[in-house]
Structures are given as structure tokens and as C-alpha cells.
Design an enzyme around this catalytic site. Structure first.
Site, PDB file in Angstrom:
ATOM      1  N   SER A 141       4.640  12.440  -9.022  1.00  9.52           N
ATOM      2  CA  SER A 141       4.905  11.407  -8.037  1.00  9.52           C
ATOM      3  C   SER A 141       5.313  10.094  -8.717  1.00  9.52           C
ATOM      4  O   SER A 141       6.354  10.039  -9.365  1.00  9.52           O
ATOM      5  CB  SER A 141       3.691  11.217  -7.118  1.00  9.52           C
ATOM      6  N   LYS A 193      -0.844  -5.308  15.475  1.00  9.51           N
ATOM      7  CA  LYS A 193      -1.445  -6.005  14.344  1.00  9.51           C
ATOM      8  C   LYS A 193      -2.481  -5.143  13.634  1.00  9.51           C
ATOM      9  O   LYS A 193      -2.655  -5.231  12.418  1.00  9.51           O
ATOM     10  CB  LYS A 193      -2.079  -7.325  14.813  1.00  9.51           C
TER      11      LYS A 193
END
Length: 336
Positions: A141, A193
Site C-alpha cells: 500500500s 459536520k
């Protein structure tokens, strides 16, 4: 005299305990065992000659945030800071004929891997010095992402690589909270949010928002791989980029790496690319104790070492662990 020794031991234990507790409380602690030495030094770990090969380890979780050890008493530089400082120093040394990135990492944060990749590219473009990526046990990765800045990629026969993809770790604890009679009472400025809050289920719209972010970061990863591996087998691109890991032989077959070999093969290639028959392999380190071999861990030069019956105890604390942030990280099932 025995009474004095016992008193001294008691006082020392109390000092260690007090500083440990202060570290756990988030206070700034000055170690009673000496100051911090941050100067970057050079040592030769192998070979002879005027020409140099810089051996630059990139190990563990790749991050742009410093890590802490020994209950927070010792702070170590981030991977990004370590690599940047090393390359800044190497840029000023005309005797360096090649750089070997010794990568042994499952990846880390997206931003850190991308910045390190860019910094390595800039070093190569500025100096013209060849860069070789040498894979240890795992270079997956974000570890693989960083390697894409190298000219040549060599994996050990037993290396694990691949895991090309993005993950944002998250949990949903709403079911457990419902059983406990606890409900989310957060106040937010707008409906998204608290997106990815573990205290409630995500809405379909929120899932699309997060997936768009992941898709964008994934597209960048794939573009970096294509640029770094022009001979990649495009017929197997979907297989290569679906997040799976590869053994070294499969990685070579698919064009993810150039060669399979051991450290001696890596150093022979580095000398060849540097255009020399012999060269000193050097490492940079901080602190008072220099690494004595290529694979030895470098000392940090500050803080305390803990052990039990002579066996070192790892008290590392990763400030990124558990954070809900995008990661280029191979995370095996059950890993913390």
C-alpha cells in the site's frame, strides 16, 4: 551503604514513575537521563572507497506525525521528517552515487506517503542520483506508493507487496449504545459536520460523500503506479489494483517490481548504477549510538530504554492509531 543504595533505587524508581505518570497525563516531560541530541550524523556500515551508497530505511507506519515511546516520554520524528532530513543532507554530498530505500512497511497515511514520494522524486531530479527501492518483508500500500519514486524496484523472494487501494477505518457503535441506553447528543453546525461519527449510522448520502473521497485518492494511487511502472501489465490492471497483496514472483510477473533478489544483489546494482566498483554503504542517524550494520535499528539518542530480564519492551504509542483518516495501508483482518 546498603541503606544508601536502597534509598537511591527507591528514589530512581519514584522519578521514573512520576515522569511516566506525567507523560500519560499529556504533560511535557524532560527526561532525567540526559538531553536530546537531534544532529544528523553519518556512519559507514559496510564497504570501502570514496563513493557512497546511502541506505535509507523506511519502516513501520508511514506518517507525517511524530510517534511517542515509553509512555510518551520519548518523541521520535515522523517518517516524513526522517526521509526529508536525510535527503536534504544527501543533496549536499556529491560523493553519494546511489540511494537505496529499504522499505519494510504496510503503508500509512495518504498525505505522508504522497509527500515522501514527491520528496524522493525531487531529490532524483535535482541530483540525478539513481534511487533503488529494496523491499523487506512487507512493502504494501503506502509502502509500495513510496517505491514508485524509485528507478528500480527489487523485492526479496519472500516479500509481500501490492495492496493498492485506500481505506478509512470506521466503526458503528450505535447498536451497542442502544443496548446501554446511550444516545448521541452531538451539536453540529450542519448536517454533515459529524460525518463518519461512530455514534450513529451513516446516511446513503454520507456514504456517497465518503466514497467520492476514497475514489479520488484511489485514482491518484493508480496514476502514481502507472507513472512509476510503465511496463505494468495493463491487461491485469483491475486485478492489480483491487487491493489484494502479491508474493514477489507474482509481483514480478505483473510488472509491479523489476527484480527479485537479496541485499547483496541490491548493493551490487547500486554500485553498478553509481558507476563504481566499490563504495561505502552509509547510514544517517541521530543520537550518540550509530547503527553498526545495514539492518540495525538506529538509536534516537534520548529518553529511556525499558527491559524485563534483559528483553527490550516496546512501549511505542502511535498517534495515528484508530484515527478516522484516509490511509494507504494494508491492514490484515484482526490487526489493531
Amino acid at each position: 551503604m546498603p541503606h544508601f543504595a536502597a534509598t537511591l533505587r527507591t528514589g530512581l524508581c519514584a522519578t521514573v514513575l512520576a515522569t511516566a505518570l506525567l507523560g500519560l497525563a499529556g504533560c511535557v516531560v524532560i527526561s532525567p537521563f540526559g538531553g536530546h541530541d537531534d544532529q544528523l550524523r553519518e556512519t559507514t556500515v559496510q564497504g570501502d572507497g570514496d563513493s557512497k551508497i546511502l541506505w535509507l530505511p523506511i519502516s513501520g507506519f508511514i506518517s507525517d506525525a511524530p510517534s511517542r515511546q515509553a509512555f510518551g516520554l520519548v518523541q521520535q520524528q515522523s517518517t516524513l521528517a526522517t526521509v526529508t532530513r536525510a535527503l536534504d543532507k544527501a543533496e549536499k554530498d556529491d560523493d553519494i552515487g546511489a540511494v537505496v530505500l529499504r522499505i519494510n512497511s504496510p503503508g500509512g497515511t495518504v498525505s505522508a506517503a504522497d509527500e515522501i514520494h514527491a520528496r524522493i522524486q525531487r531529490y532524483h531530479e535535482t541530483t540525478g542520483v539513481p534511487v533503488i527501492a529494496s523491499f523487506g518483508g512487507v512493502a504494501a500500500s503506502g509502502g509500495y506508493y513510496v517505491a514508485m519514486a524509485a528507478d528500480t524496484v527489487i523485492a526479496q523472494p519472500t516479500s509481500i507487496t501490492g495492496s493498492i487501494g485506500v481505506i478509512i477505518p470506521s466503526v458503528n457503535a450505535k447498536g451497542l449504545l442502544d443496548k446501554l441506553g446511550v444516545e448521541d447528543a452531538s451539536y453540529v453546525s450542519a448536517e454533515h459536520k459529524d460525518i463518519m461519527s461512530p455514534l450513529r449510522e451513516a446516511s446513503p448520502q454520507e456514504r456517497r460523500i465518503v466514497q467520492d473521497v476514497i475514489d479520488s485518492l484511489f485514482a491518484r494511487f493508480v496514476s502514481v503506479v502507472k507513472a512509476g511502472r510503465p511496463n505494468l501489465d495493463s491487461n491485469h490492471l483491475a486485478e492489480i489494483t483491487d487491493g489484494r497483496i502479491f508474493a514477489a514472483d507474482d509481483a514480478k510477473r505483473l510488472g509491479l517490481i523489476d527484480r527479485i533478489g537479496h541485499i547483496d544483489d541490491v548493493l551490487a546494482l547500486a554500485r553498478d548504477k553509481a558507476g563504481v566498483d566499490e563504495a561505502r554503504v552509509i547510514r544517517y542517524y541521530r543520537g550518540r549510538s550509530a547503527p553498526r550494520s545495514i539492518l540495525a535499528e538506529a538509536a534516537t539518542g534520548s529518553g529511556m530504554n525499558f527491559s524485563a530480564a534483559g528483553v527490550p519492551i516496546d512501549l511505542s504509542v502511535d498517534s495515528n492509531a484508530g484515527a478516522s483518516q484516509p490511509l494507504y495501508l494494508w491492514q490484515p483482518p484482526g490487526a489493531p
